[in-house]
Motif scaffolding. Structure first.
Motif, PDB file in Angstrom:
ATOM      1  N   MET A   2     -14.025 -29.668  16.773  1.00  0.00           N
ATOM      2  CA  MET A   2     -14.470 -28.369  16.309  1.00  0.00           C
ATOM      3  C   MET A   2     -14.802 -28.518  14.837  1.00  0.00           C
ATOM      4  SD  MET A   2     -12.921 -24.819  17.307  1.00  0.00           S
ATOM      5  CE  MET A   2     -13.807 -23.329  17.019  1.00  0.00           C
ATOM      6  N   LEU A   3     -16.039 -28.237  14.489  1.00  0.00           N
ATOM      7  CA  LEU A   3     -16.469 -28.318  13.100  1.00  0.00           C
ATOM      8  C   LEU A   3     -16.165 -27.001  12.400  1.00  0.00           C
ATOM      9  CD1 LEU A   3     -19.902 -30.043  13.749  1.00  0.00           C
ATOM     10  CD2 LEU A   3     -17.850 -31.095  12.814  1.00  0.00           C
ATOM     11  N   SER A  20     -27.617 -12.149  15.129  1.00  0.00           N
ATOM     12  CA  SER A  20     -26.838 -12.998  14.246  1.00  0.00           C
ATOM     13  C   SER A  20     -25.860 -13.864  15.041  1.00  0.00           C
ATOM     14  CB  SER A  20     -26.073 -12.116  13.254  1.00  0.00           C
ATOM     15  OG  SER A  20     -25.372 -12.898  12.341  1.00  0.00           O
ATOM     16  N   PHE A  21     -25.733 -15.127  14.618  1.00  0.00           N
ATOM     17  CA  PHE A  21     -24.827 -16.069  15.253  1.00  0.00           C
ATOM     18  C   PHE A  21     -23.962 -16.749  14.199  1.00  0.00           C
ATOM     19  CE2 PHE A  21     -28.577 -15.838  17.924  1.00  0.00           C
ATOM     20  CZ  PHE A  21     -28.032 -15.636  19.179  1.00  0.00           C
ATOM     21  N   THR A  22     -22.711 -16.953  14.515  1.00  0.00           N
ATOM     22  CA  THR A  22     -21.803 -17.764  13.719  1.00  0.00           C
ATOM     23  C   THR A  22     -21.981 -19.191  14.217  1.00  0.00           C
ATOM     24  OG1 THR A  22     -20.257 -15.931  13.579  1.00  0.00           O
ATOM     25  CG2 THR A  22     -19.390 -18.112  13.103  1.00  0.00           C
ATOM     26  N   ILE A  23     -22.158 -20.139  13.295  1.00  0.00           N
ATOM     27  CA  ILE A  23     -22.462 -21.500  13.745  1.00  0.00           C
ATOM     28  C   ILE A  23     -21.574 -22.549  13.094  1.00  0.00           C
ATOM     29  CG2 ILE A  23     -24.871 -21.019  14.333  1.00  0.00           C
ATOM     30  CD1 ILE A  23     -25.611 -22.447  11.642  1.00  0.00           C
ATOM     31  N   GLU A  24     -21.455 -23.638  13.816  1.00  0.00           N
ATOM     32  CA  GLU A  24     -20.947 -24.892  13.297  1.00  0.00           C
ATOM     33  C   GLU A  24     -22.176 -25.764  13.094  1.00  0.00           C
ATOM     34  OE1 GLU A  24     -17.813 -26.496  15.892  1.00  0.00           O
ATOM     35  OE2 GLU A  24     -17.686 -24.467  16.723  1.00  0.00           O
ATOM     36  N   ILE A  25     -22.145 -26.630  12.094  1.00  0.00           N
ATOM     37  CA  ILE A  25     -23.311 -27.478  11.810  1.00  0.00           C
ATOM     38  C   ILE A  25     -22.951 -28.944  12.044  1.00  0.00           C
ATOM     39  CG2 ILE A  25     -24.943 -28.243  10.053  1.00  0.00           C
ATOM     40  CD1 ILE A  25     -24.689 -25.476   8.773  1.00  0.00           C
ATOM     41  N   ALA A  26     -23.720 -29.588  12.931  1.00  0.00           N
ATOM     42  CA  ALA A  26     -23.594 -31.027  13.211  1.00  0.00           C
ATOM     43  C   ALA A  26     -24.774 -31.710  12.531  1.00  0.00           C
ATOM     44  CB  ALA A  26     -23.588 -31.274  14.707  1.00  0.00           C
ATOM     45  N   ASP A  27     -24.506 -32.323  11.371  1.00  0.00           N
ATOM     46  CA  ASP A  27     -25.613 -32.886  10.601  1.00  0.00           C
ATOM     47  C   ASP A  27     -25.480 -34.369  10.285  1.00  0.00           C
ATOM     48  OD1 ASP A  27     -23.613 -32.664   8.728  1.00  0.00           O
ATOM     49  OD2 ASP A  27     -24.735 -31.358   7.377  1.00  0.00           O
ATOM     50  N   ASP A  28     -24.535 -35.036  10.950  1.00  0.00           N
ATOM     51  CA  ASP A  28     -24.504 -36.494  10.832  1.00  0.00           C
ATOM     52  C   ASP A  28     -24.414 -37.083  12.238  1.00  0.00           C
ATOM     53  OD1 ASP A  28     -21.792 -36.946  11.690  1.00  0.00           O
ATOM     54  OD2 ASP A  28     -21.056 -36.670   9.658  1.00  0.00           O
ATOM     55  N   ASN A  30     -22.299 -38.952  13.950  1.00  0.00           N
ATOM     56  CA  ASN A  30     -21.074 -38.774  14.738  1.00  0.00           C
ATOM     57  C   ASN A  30     -20.928 -37.340  15.233  1.00  0.00           C
ATOM     58  OD1 ASN A  30     -20.271 -41.453  14.491  1.00  0.00           O
ATOM     59  ND2 ASN A  30     -19.126 -41.066  12.621  1.00  0.00           N
ATOM     60  N   GLU A  31     -21.208 -36.381  14.362  1.00  0.00           N
ATOM     61  CA  GLU A  31     -21.099 -34.975  14.763  1.00  0.00           C
ATOM     62  C   GLU A  31     -22.128 -34.629  15.827  1.00  0.00           C
ATOM     63  OE1 GLU A  31     -19.535 -33.326  10.432  1.00  0.00           O
ATOM     64  OE2 GLU A  31     -21.632 -33.035  10.997  1.00  0.00           O
ATOM     65  N   ARG A  32     -23.356 -35.122  15.660  1.00  0.00           N
ATOM     66  CA  ARG A  32     -24.398 -34.839  16.667  1.00  0.00           C
ATOM     67  C   ARG A  32     -24.062 -35.505  17.995  1.00  0.00           C
ATOM     68  NH1 ARG A  32     -27.998 -35.623  12.049  1.00  0.00           N
ATOM     69  NH2 ARG A  32     -28.209 -37.791  12.708  1.00  0.00           N
ATOM     70  N   GLU A  33     -23.514 -36.710  17.956  1.00  0.00           N
ATOM     71  CA  GLU A  33     -23.163 -37.418  19.185  1.00  0.00           C
ATOM     72  C   GLU A  33     -22.058 -36.685  19.952  1.00  0.00           C
ATOM     73  OE1 GLU A  33     -21.113 -41.625  20.275  1.00  0.00           O
ATOM     74  OE2 GLU A  33     -22.767 -41.690  18.832  1.00  0.00           O
ATOM     75  N   ARG A  34     -21.100 -36.169  19.248  1.00  0.00           N
ATOM     76  CA  ARG A  34     -19.963 -35.480  19.879  1.00  0.00           C
ATOM     77  C   ARG A  34     -20.315 -34.053  20.297  1.00  0.00           C
ATOM     78  NH1 ARG A  34     -14.279 -36.815  20.898  1.00  0.00           N
ATOM     79  NH2 ARG A  34     -13.412 -34.786  21.296  1.00  0.00           N
ATOM     80  N   GLY A  35     -21.006 -33.324  19.445  1.00  0.00           N
ATOM     81  CA  GLY A  35     -21.461 -31.970  19.766  1.00  0.00           C
ATOM     82  C   GLY A  35     -20.376 -31.076  20.342  1.00  0.00           C
ATOM     83  N   LEU A  36     -20.662 -30.477  21.471  1.00  0.00           N
ATOM     84  CA  LEU A  36     -19.719 -29.568  22.132  1.00  0.00           C
ATOM     85  C   LEU A  36     -18.981 -30.232  23.291  1.00  0.00           C
ATOM     86  CD1 LEU A  36     -21.867 -26.310  22.080  1.00  0.00           C
ATOM     87  CD2 LEU A  36     -19.874 -26.832  20.683  1.00  0.00           C
ATOM     88  N   MET A  37     -18.919 -31.564  23.288  1.00  0.00           N
ATOM     89  CA  MET A  37     -18.189 -32.277  24.341  1.00  0.00           C
ATOM     90  C   MET A  37     -16.760 -31.746  24.465  1.00  0.00           C
ATOM     91  SD  MET A  37     -18.922 -36.299  23.965  1.00  0.00           S
ATOM     92  CE  MET A  37     -20.460 -37.055  24.359  1.00  0.00           C
ATOM     93  N   PHE A  38     -16.320 -31.672  25.691  1.00  0.00           N
ATOM     94  CA  PHE A  38     -14.942 -31.314  26.060  1.00  0.00           C
ATOM     95  C   PHE A  38     -14.573 -29.853  25.792  1.00  0.00           C
ATOM     96  CE2 PHE A  38     -15.013 -35.847  24.828  1.00  0.00           C
ATOM     97  CZ  PHE A  38     -14.858 -36.383  26.095  1.00  0.00           C
ATOM     98  N   ARG A  39     -15.472 -29.065  25.263  1.00  0.00           N
ATOM     99  CA  ARG A  39     -15.170 -27.649  25.043  1.00  0.00           C
ATOM    100  C   ARG A  39     -15.377 -26.895  26.339  1.00  0.00           C
ATOM    101  NH1 ARG A  39     -16.968 -25.417  19.520  1.00  0.00           N
ATOM    102  NH2 ARG A  39     -16.796 -27.257  18.238  1.00  0.00           N
ATOM    103  N   THR A  40     -14.446 -26.022  26.645  1.00  0.00           N
ATOM    104  CA  THR A  40     -14.529 -25.251  27.883  1.00  0.00           C
ATOM    105  C   THR A  40     -15.025 -23.832  27.670  1.00  0.00           C
ATOM    106  OG1 THR A  40     -12.207 -24.640  27.668  1.00  0.00           O
ATOM    107  CG2 THR A  40     -12.710 -26.595  29.010  1.00  0.00           C
ATOM    108  N   ASP A  41     -14.991 -23.357  26.429  1.00  0.00           N
ATOM    109  CA  ASP A  41     -15.451 -21.994  26.160  1.00  0.00           C
ATOM    110  C   ASP A  41     -15.830 -21.868  24.692  1.00  0.00           C
ATOM    111  OD1 ASP A  41     -16.095 -19.420  27.038  1.00  0.00           O
ATOM    112  OD2 ASP A  41     -14.179 -18.616  26.363  1.00  0.00           O
ATOM    113  N   MET A  42     -16.589 -20.819  24.426  1.00  0.00           N
ATOM    114  CA  MET A  42     -17.046 -20.550  23.077  1.00  0.00           C
ATOM    115  C   MET A  42     -17.401 -19.065  23.028  1.00  0.00           C
ATOM    116  SD  MET A  42     -20.153 -22.626  21.217  1.00  0.00           S
ATOM    117  CE  MET A  42     -21.450 -22.255  22.389  1.00  0.00           C
ATOM    118  N   PRO A  43     -17.140 -18.376  21.926  1.00  0.00           N
ATOM    119  CA  PRO A  43     -17.516 -16.965  21.843  1.00  0.00           C
ATOM    120  C   PRO A  43     -19.023 -16.774  22.034  1.00  0.00           C
ATOM    121  CG  PRO A  43     -16.064 -17.560  20.023  1.00  0.00           C
ATOM    122  CD  PRO A  43     -16.441 -18.836  20.727  1.00  0.00           C
ATOM    123  N   ASP A  44     -19.418 -15.604  22.527  1.00  0.00           N
ATOM    124  CA  ASP A  44     -20.834 -15.316  22.785  1.00  0.00           C
ATOM    125  C   ASP A  44     -21.698 -15.355  21.528  1.00  0.00           C
ATOM    126  OD1 ASP A  44     -20.247 -15.041  25.458  1.00  0.00           O
ATOM    127  OD2 ASP A  44     -20.274 -12.851  25.434  1.00  0.00           O
TER     128      ASP A  44
END
Length: 134
Positions: A2-3, A20-28, A30-44
């Motif tokens: 989780m970033l 409007s959206f609240t965001i996490e930023i994957a900008d390297d 390793n972060e782009r490769e991992r992304g949202l892997m293994f996450r089961t839920d996220m707010p709308d």
């Protein structure tokens, strides 16, 4: 993984108004490769913005991602190039032939619920800084 949640919201200008959206930023890498892997839920109202160093065609897969997603492919000028759906645990590549600079991943169905469509403009300090150079 989780970033940290970015302080600035990502705002989409749609035919139905600003979204409007609240965001996490994957900008390297390793972060782009991992992304949202293994996450089961996220707010709308939450998403992950993938930032690439240059505009180019990119592809994503969902091998270790249990949550279905909307993938919003975004050009360097901040406009939506395409929106595609990604299925949980799929190894099929989700991509667009257009050169893109960003991808916004949202919980599946969020793009449609919020009225997000091709051609809509997305704004966030990271996107705006790159769009100003193009």
């Amino acid at each position: 993984m989780m970033l940290p949640v970015d302080k600035a919201p990502l705002v989409a200008t749609t035919a139905s108004g600003k979204q409007s959206f609240t965001i996490e930023i994957a900008d390297d890498g390793n972060e782009r490769e991992r992304g949202l892997m293994f996450r089961t839920d996220m707010p709308d109202d939450r998403g992950m913005l993938f930032v690439f160093d240059t505009s180019r065609p990119v592809g994503f897969w969902m091998k270790n991602t249990p949550m279905p997603l909307d993938m919003v492919f975004i050009r360097a000028n901040g406009t939506v190039a395409s929106i595609q759906q990604a299925e949980p645990f799929s190894e099929a590549v989700v991509s667009t032939p257009a050169p893109i600079r960003f991808v916004l991943e949202l919980k599946a169905g969020t793009a449609a619920k919020r009225g997000l469509k091709e051609g809509d403009l997305l704004s966030h300090p990271v996107i705006d800084a790159i769009a100003a150079k193009n």
